[in-house]
Enzyme design. Structure first.
Site, PDB file in Angstrom:
ATOM      1  N   GLY A 118       2.526   2.523  10.785  1.00 56.89           N
ATOM      2  CA  GLY A 118       3.452   3.639  10.644  1.00 56.89           C
ATOM      3  C   GLY A 118       4.147   4.031  11.936  1.00 56.89           C
ATOM      4  N   GLU A 161      -5.130  -4.949  10.565  1.00 53.44           N
ATOM      5  CA  GLU A 161      -4.145  -3.890  10.743  1.00 53.44           C
ATOM      6  C   GLU A 161      -4.418  -3.164  12.057  1.00 53.44           C
ATOM      7  OE1 GLU A 161      -2.340  -2.710   6.656  1.00 53.44           O
ATOM      8  OE2 GLU A 161      -3.943  -1.323   7.173  1.00 53.44           O
ATOM      9  N   LYS A 181       0.113   4.229  -0.269  1.00 54.20           N
ATOM     10  CA  LYS A 181      -0.547   5.403   0.325  1.00 54.20           C
ATOM     11  C   LYS A 181      -0.320   6.639  -0.559  1.00 54.20           C
ATOM     12  CE  LYS A 181      -0.319   3.172   4.783  1.00 54.20           C
ATOM     13  NZ  LYS A 181      -0.230   3.252   6.228  1.00 54.20           N
ATOM     14  N   SER A 219       3.550  -1.894  10.401  1.00 47.32           N
ATOM     15  CA  SER A 219       5.000  -1.956  10.623  1.00 47.32           C
ATOM     16  C   SER A 219       5.579  -3.338  10.316  1.00 47.32           C
ATOM     17  CB  SER A 219       5.348  -1.518  12.052  1.00 47.32           C
ATOM     18  OG  SER A 219       4.960  -0.179  12.256  1.00 47.32           O
ATOM     19  N   ASN A 230       0.864  -1.180   0.000  1.00 46.85           N
ATOM     20  CA  ASN A 230       0.000   0.000   0.000  1.00 46.85           C
ATOM     21  C   ASN A 230       0.904   1.235   0.000  1.00 46.85           C
ATOM     22  OD1 ASN A 230      -1.793   2.055   0.465  1.00 46.85           O
ATOM     23  ND2 ASN A 230      -2.427   1.356   2.506  1.00 46.85           N
ATOM     24  N   GLU A 233      -7.016   4.575   7.864  1.00 45.78           N
ATOM     25  CA  GLU A 233      -6.843   5.992   7.521  1.00 45.78           C
ATOM     26  C   GLU A 233      -8.092   6.531   6.836  1.00 45.78           C
ATOM     27  OE1 GLU A 233      -3.141   5.395   5.485  1.00 45.78           O
ATOM     28  OE2 GLU A 233      -2.206   4.890   7.405  1.00 45.78           O
ATOM     29  N   HIS A 287      -9.522   0.897   4.987  1.00 47.42           N
ATOM     30  CA  HIS A 287      -8.261   1.158   5.688  1.00 47.42           C
ATOM     31  C   HIS A 287      -8.527   2.118   6.848  1.00 47.42           C
ATOM     32  CE1 HIS A 287      -4.198   2.433   6.564  1.00 47.42           C
ATOM     33  NE2 HIS A 287      -3.782   1.360   5.908  1.00 47.42           N
TER      34      HIS A 287
HETATM   35  P1  13P Z   1       3.066   0.558   7.678  1.00 49.01           P
HETATM   36  O1  13P Z   1       3.620  -0.735   7.107  1.00 49.01           O
HETATM   37  O2  13P Z   1       3.746   1.769   7.167  1.00 49.01           O
HETATM   38  O3  13P Z   1       2.952   0.489   9.176  1.00 49.01           O
HETATM   39  O4  13P Z   1       1.562   0.670   7.125  1.00 49.01           O
HETATM   40  C1  13P Z   1       0.732  -0.422   7.194  1.00 49.01           C
HETATM   41  C2  13P Z   1      -0.502  -0.128   6.430  1.00 49.01           C
HETATM   42  O5  13P Z   1      -1.286   0.723   6.799  1.00 49.01           O
HETATM   43  C3  13P Z   1      -0.732  -0.871   5.194  1.00 49.01           C
HETATM   44  O6  13P Z   1      -2.005  -0.662   4.695  1.00 49.01           O
END
Ligand code: 13P
Length: 255
Positions: free
Chosen positions: A176, A170, A12, A216, A10, A100, A98
């Site tokens: 992150g 997740e 982002k 992560s 992803n 976010e 997601h």
């Molecule tokens: P990170 O791997 O940067 O923690 O993000 C995970 C994520 O949100 C994947 O969709």
């Protein structure tokens, strides 16, 4: 039946066009060299999807997913991108729900269920994300939170549709932050999700559905996460922006 592993990147809201081109090129070179046996998916931002699907159909080294899809079929929804549009350029899957999107865009389970339906209608595989925030885990409410997300987002589907869904766990506190769920924590939640699927749809579906871990996950910790019996691969954020790290994760999913 042994499930094949899936690693999805992803991206982002990162990279300009040139950087995206370079990353795709680097990924192609490394994937071609290493030939990981897992399924590889990349989810670039919308403007780069067609570049990615063109490359995907030429080299067949990865599939392409979107990071979001509209909750409506078509029409006056300025700024939105429909499932039909994604399908028409060869996008084969889509991240839905997601954390976010849930947090910054107020997407609730009802909206997400509508997105899941539209994706499936156009034969796009939803990668449906669930996960608790830190306070919910600390209050030991994470199982209830995840149950509600799974039930309200997915359990209206019939068997023929749920078969085509990937679930991603997740934990929001791990996204992150560099703070990964331990393999035991991930396994516990993945087994719980699989149990929910089994109770609703039976053994066959439960044993074939893919449940990915995200948060992560990186080239250093992927192996031990993927070694857990109910972890079927990863949804990778930050580490998917570095070709070497991402392909290393794919290799770790191919053992
Ligand atoms: P990170 O791997 O940067 O923690 O993000 C995970 C994520 O949100 C994947 O969709």
């Amino acid at each position: 039946m042994k499930r094949n592993k899936i690693v999805a990147g992803n991206w982002k809201m990162n990279l300009d066009f040139e950087e995206a081109q370079t990353l795709i090129e680097d990924l192609e070179n490394l994937l071609d060299e290493k030939q990981p046996s897992c399924e590889v998916i990349i989810c670039p931002p919308f403007p780069y999807l067609e570049l990615a699907t063109d490359e995907a159909s030429e080299h067949e080294l990865f599939e392409v997913g979107a990071q979001n899809v509209a909750a409506w079929e078509s029409g006056a929804y300025t700024g939105e991108v429909s499932a039909k549009m994604l399908d028409s350029i060869g996008v084969s899957c889509c991240i839905i729900g997601h954390s976010e999107r849930r947090k910054y865009f107020g997407e609730d389970n009802k909206t997400l269920a509508a997105k899941v339906n539209l994706a499936l209608q156009y034969e796009i595989v939803p990668i449906f994300c669930v996960g608790e925030v830190l306070e919910e885990r600390e209050a030991n409410k994470h199982f209830d939170v995840i149950r509600k997300q799974v039930e309200e987002g997915l359990f209206h589907l019939d068997i023929a549709d749920i078969e085509n869904v990937i679930i991603a766990y997740e934990p929001v506190w791990a996204i992150g932050t560099g703070k990964t769920a331990t393999p035991t924590q991930a396994q516990e939640v993945h087994a719980f999700i699989r149990k929910l699927v089994k109770e609703k749809y039976g053994d066959d579906i439960a044993s074939q559905i893919h449940i990915l871990y995200g948060g992560s996950c990186n080239a250093k910790n992927a192996s031990e996460l993927f070694a857990q019996p109910d972890v079927d691969g990863g949804l990778i954020g930050g580490a998917s922006l570095k070709a070497e790290d991402f392909v290393s994760i794919c290799e770790q999913a191919s053992k």
